[in-house]
Design a protein around this motif. Structure first.
Motif, PDB file in Angstrom:
ATOM      1  N   UNK A 159      34.001  55.798  36.648  1.00 48.35           N
ATOM      2  CA  UNK A 159      34.996  54.644  35.802  1.00 48.35           C
ATOM      3  C   UNK A 159      34.088  53.946  35.241  1.00 48.35           C
ATOM      4  N   UNK A 160      34.425  53.137  34.133  1.00 44.11           N
ATOM      5  CA  UNK A 160      33.663  51.963  33.312  1.00 44.11           C
ATOM      6  C   UNK A 160      34.326  50.265  33.886  1.00 44.11           C
ATOM      7  N   UNK A 161      35.358  50.299  34.185  1.00 39.73           N
ATOM      8  CA  UNK A 161      35.998  49.793  34.916  1.00 39.73           C
ATOM      9  C   UNK A 161      36.993  49.590  35.682  1.00 39.73           C
ATOM     10  N   UNK A 162      37.250  48.658  37.234  1.00 43.29           N
ATOM     11  CA  UNK A 162      38.495  48.525  37.848  1.00 43.29           C
ATOM     12  C   UNK A 162      39.277  47.559  37.871  1.00 43.29           C
ATOM     13  N   UNK A 163      40.259  48.005  37.424  1.00 45.60           N
ATOM     14  CA  UNK A 163      41.709  46.815  37.804  1.00 45.60           C
ATOM     15  C   UNK A 163      42.576  46.459  39.196  1.00 45.60           C
ATOM     16  N   UNK A 164      42.305  45.825  39.986  1.00 43.22           N
ATOM     17  CA  UNK A 164      42.115  45.168  40.823  1.00 43.22           C
ATOM     18  C   UNK A 164      43.297  44.538  40.923  1.00 43.22           C
ATOM     19  N   UNK A 165      45.085  45.751  41.335  1.00 42.09           N
ATOM     20  CA  UNK A 165      46.191  44.900  40.961  1.00 42.09           C
ATOM     21  C   UNK A 165      46.671  43.720  42.047  1.00 42.09           C
ATOM     22  N   UNK A 166      46.950  42.747  42.546  1.00 40.18           N
ATOM     23  CA  UNK A 166      47.569  42.673  43.839  1.00 40.18           C
ATOM     24  C   UNK A 166      48.867  41.839  42.977  1.00 40.18           C
TER      25      UNK A 166
ATOM     26  N   UNK B  52      30.307  50.750  44.037  1.00 41.65           N
ATOM     27  CA  UNK B  52      29.954  51.844  42.516  1.00 41.65           C
ATOM     28  C   UNK B  52      29.565  51.376  41.562  1.00 41.65           C
ATOM     29  N   UNK B  53      29.127  50.182  41.529  1.00 39.06           N
ATOM     30  CA  UNK B  53      28.202  49.969  40.489  1.00 39.06           C
ATOM     31  C   UNK B  53      29.773  49.724  38.677  1.00 39.06           C
ATOM     32  N   UNK B  54      30.708  49.667  39.357  1.00 42.67           N
ATOM     33  CA  UNK B  54      32.007  49.399  38.546  1.00 42.67           C
ATOM     34  C   UNK B  54      32.300  47.937  38.323  1.00 42.67           C
ATOM     35  N   UNK B  55      32.441  47.448  36.578  1.00 43.14           N
ATOM     36  CA  UNK B  55      32.551  46.207  36.882  1.00 43.14           C
ATOM     37  C   UNK B  55      34.261  46.200  36.885  1.00 43.14           C
ATOM     38  N   UNK B  56      34.324  44.948  38.027  1.00 44.67           N
ATOM     39  CA  UNK B  56      35.867  44.771  38.643  1.00 44.67           C
ATOM     40  C   UNK B  56      36.631  43.321  37.942  1.00 44.67           C
ATOM     41  N   UNK B  57      38.097  43.897  37.471  1.00 43.98           N
ATOM     42  CA  UNK B  57      39.009  42.909  37.075  1.00 43.98           C
ATOM     43  C   UNK B  57      40.214  42.889  37.569  1.00 43.98           C
TER      44      UNK B  57
ATOM     45  N   UNK C 230      33.374  33.335  41.236  1.00 47.20           N
ATOM     46  CA  UNK C 230      33.720  32.091  40.791  1.00 47.20           C
ATOM     47  C   UNK C 230      33.545  33.342  39.427  1.00 47.20           C
ATOM     48  N   UNK C 231      32.927  34.349  39.255  1.00 48.52           N
ATOM     49  CA  UNK C 231      32.513  34.709  37.628  1.00 48.52           C
ATOM     50  C   UNK C 231      33.552  36.102  37.556  1.00 48.52           C
ATOM     51  N   UNK C 232      34.602  36.476  39.025  1.00 48.08           N
ATOM     52  CA  UNK C 232      35.257  37.237  38.189  1.00 48.08           C
ATOM     53  C   UNK C 232      36.000  37.723  36.926  1.00 48.08           C
ATOM     54  N   UNK C 233      36.664  37.879  37.030  1.00 44.35           N
ATOM     55  CA  UNK C 233      37.073  37.581  35.638  1.00 44.35           C
ATOM     56  C   UNK C 233      38.825  37.991  36.297  1.00 44.35           C
ATOM     57  N   UNK C 234      40.202  37.443  36.403  1.00 44.50           N
ATOM     58  CA  UNK C 234      41.271  37.613  36.558  1.00 44.50           C
ATOM     59  C   UNK C 234      42.249  37.148  35.868  1.00 44.50           C
ATOM     60  N   UNK C 235      43.259  38.332  35.185  1.00 45.93           N
ATOM     61  CA  UNK C 235      44.516  38.306  34.299  1.00 45.93           C
ATOM     62  C   UNK C 235      45.779  38.389  35.225  1.00 45.93           C
ATOM     63  N   UNK C 236      46.346  37.285  34.882  1.00 42.27           N
ATOM     64  CA  UNK C 236      47.760  37.258  35.204  1.00 42.27           C
ATOM     65  C   UNK C 236      49.041  37.631  34.145  1.00 42.27           C
ATOM     66  N   UNK C 237      49.391  38.870  35.443  1.00 45.01           N
ATOM     67  CA  UNK C 237      50.908  39.212  33.838  1.00 45.01           C
ATOM     68  C   UNK C 237      52.140  39.851  34.236  1.00 45.01           C
ATOM     69  N   UNK C 238      52.789  39.945  34.006  1.00 47.03           N
ATOM     70  CA  UNK C 238      54.133  39.930  34.232  1.00 47.03           C
ATOM     71  C   UNK C 238      54.922  41.619  33.563  1.00 47.03           C
ATOM     72  N   UNK C 239      55.259  43.013  34.191  1.00 42.63           N
ATOM     73  CA  UNK C 239      56.202  44.052  34.196  1.00 42.63           C
ATOM     74  C   UNK C 239      57.789  43.342  33.439  1.00 42.63           C
TER      75      UNK C 239
ATOM     76  N   UNK D  88      40.780  52.242  35.996  1.00 40.45           N
ATOM     77  CA  UNK D  88      40.564  52.643  37.453  1.00 40.45           C
ATOM     78  C   UNK D  88      42.056  52.191  38.110  1.00 40.45           C
ATOM     79  N   UNK D  89      42.791  52.378  38.140  1.00 40.64           N
ATOM     80  CA  UNK D  89      44.094  51.582  38.518  1.00 40.64           C
ATOM     81  C   UNK D  89      43.837  50.886  40.384  1.00 40.64           C
TER      82      UNK D  89
END
Length: 362
Positions: free
Chosen positions: A117-124, A145-150, A176-185, A205-206
């Motif tokens: 996995x290159x990046x993991x989307x952690x959904x909350x 796992x050395x995967x970039x978290x978003x 502080x460095x964590x990328x955080x994106x809000x969204x609405x389905x 990865x979701x």
């Protein structure tokens, strides 16, 4: 020489993997990627057709733990049969990353989530299920796992912009460095920012608990309602599993996404690196403790405890950090003991079988 290299590269078979394949083995076998794992059944693809597959006996019986079995996202060496309608997996190509956790319940064993996995989307979700402590657990697993978290914060339509900013501020206060994106389905706000991250040839990865909106998000990324969704239970606000197996989906733009079942339990072990990266400020404080082997529980001169007392370190964050350390140590020790017992049992079986063979000889 790999004949279908261009097709494989579209599936994420980048130079790193090419450099970790024995040329003699790649000449003998086909290279494919595992796209579905459902219990002991697999589906692989080399970029043309999806083919059902099973493990060769040698790989099946030599596996010492779950880590030795293929995971979704793995690159494997296979033999194709019956006009390329069936495959046998002979070998797993070296992994660039592997997401895993402890199996739910009392059993001490690894459970594979996804590989390479290159990046993991952690959904909350931004509603009452928003939980910083749970987020920290996911971050430990991903960072290990050395995967970039978003971090993707779903259901943004339920909160005002000020409250959303407050939640993001809570996350950035500790990371502080964590990328955080809000969204609405629901009203599709913020989805364009998520889609902008989905670069061709990369694998995402979701991750997240049941009911946070992973499957609905995936349907939006695909562009149609391919996967069924389930609503959150009203009586306890807990989600219900919409996804029951792990699978890798290739999007129209060329990016790949692994959908995983929701996780109500998330324990890790062997996660020292993940803990250090997720709790960087505690790691820095630990370096200032009076004793090198400080346990950060009661020692005089403990910089971590001093920070909690002074209020510069959140007590809840400290407690979560210590809880995960205790779990990791316990799980590590239990796993080692289990492996030793397994070896002793295997040795006993071998002795019994040898004795029986001798009896038959006489």
């Amino acid at each position: 020489m790999i004949t279908n290299l261009q097709t494989l590269e579209k599936l994420g078979f980048e130079k790193w993997f090419q450099d970790h394949v024995d040329p003699e083995r790649s000449a003998e076998f086909e290279i494919a990627r595992v796209i579905v794992v459902h219990k002991d059944r697999y589906t692989i693809t080399s970029g043309l057709d999806d083919v059902p597959a099973e493990l060769v006996g040698k790989l099946l019986f030599s596996a010492a733990s779950a880590v030795d079995y293929p995971a979704v996202g793995d690159w494997v060496l296979v033999k194709l049969y019956d006009g390329n309608t069936f495959a046998v997996i002979h070998e797993i190509i070296q992994r660039k990353s592997l997401l895993k956790r402890k199996t739910p319940g009392k059993k001490i064993e690894f459970q594979l989530i996804a590989a390479n996995i290159d990046a993991a989307f952690i959904v909350q979700s931004l509603d009452h299920n928003f939980n910083l402590r749970r987020l920290e657990r996911y971050l430990v697993m991903v960072n290990e796992s050395n995967i970039r978290p978003v971090v993707l914060l779903s259901k943004s339509d339920l909160l005002t912009s000020d409250k959303i900013a407050g939640r993001i501020g809570q996350i950035h206060e500790i990371m502080p460095q964590l990328q955080v994106l809000p969204f609405s389905s629901n009203n599709e706000s913020g989805l364009e920012h998520v889609k902008d991250l989905l670069k061709p040839g990369l694998t995402f990865c979701l991750l997240g608990s049941s009911g946070v909106g992973k499957t609905t998000l995936l349907n939006h990324l695909i562009g149609e309602s391919v996967f069924k969704t389930k609503t959150v239970r009203e009586k306890d606000s807990k989600g219900r599993h919409a996804t029951t197996s792990r699978q890798l989906i290739t999007l129209a733009g060329g990016a790949m996404v692994v959908d995983t079942p929701g996780m109500r339990e998330l324990e890790n072990f062997s996660v020292e690196t993940g803990l250090d990266e997720t709790f960087a400020e505690i790691t820095a404080l630990a370096g200032k403790c009076r004793f090198n082997d400080c346990s950060h529980t009661r020692e005089q001169g403990c910089a971590v405890l001093a920070a909690v007392t002074e209020g510069t370190l959140s007590e809840k964050r400290y407690q979560n950090y210590m809880k995960m350390i205790r779990e990791s140590i316990f799980n590590d020790m239990s796993y080692v003991e289990k492996r030793q017992k397994d070896k002793q049992f295997a040795k006993h079986c071998k002795t019994v079988m040898t004795h029986r063979k001798r009896q038959k000889t006489f």
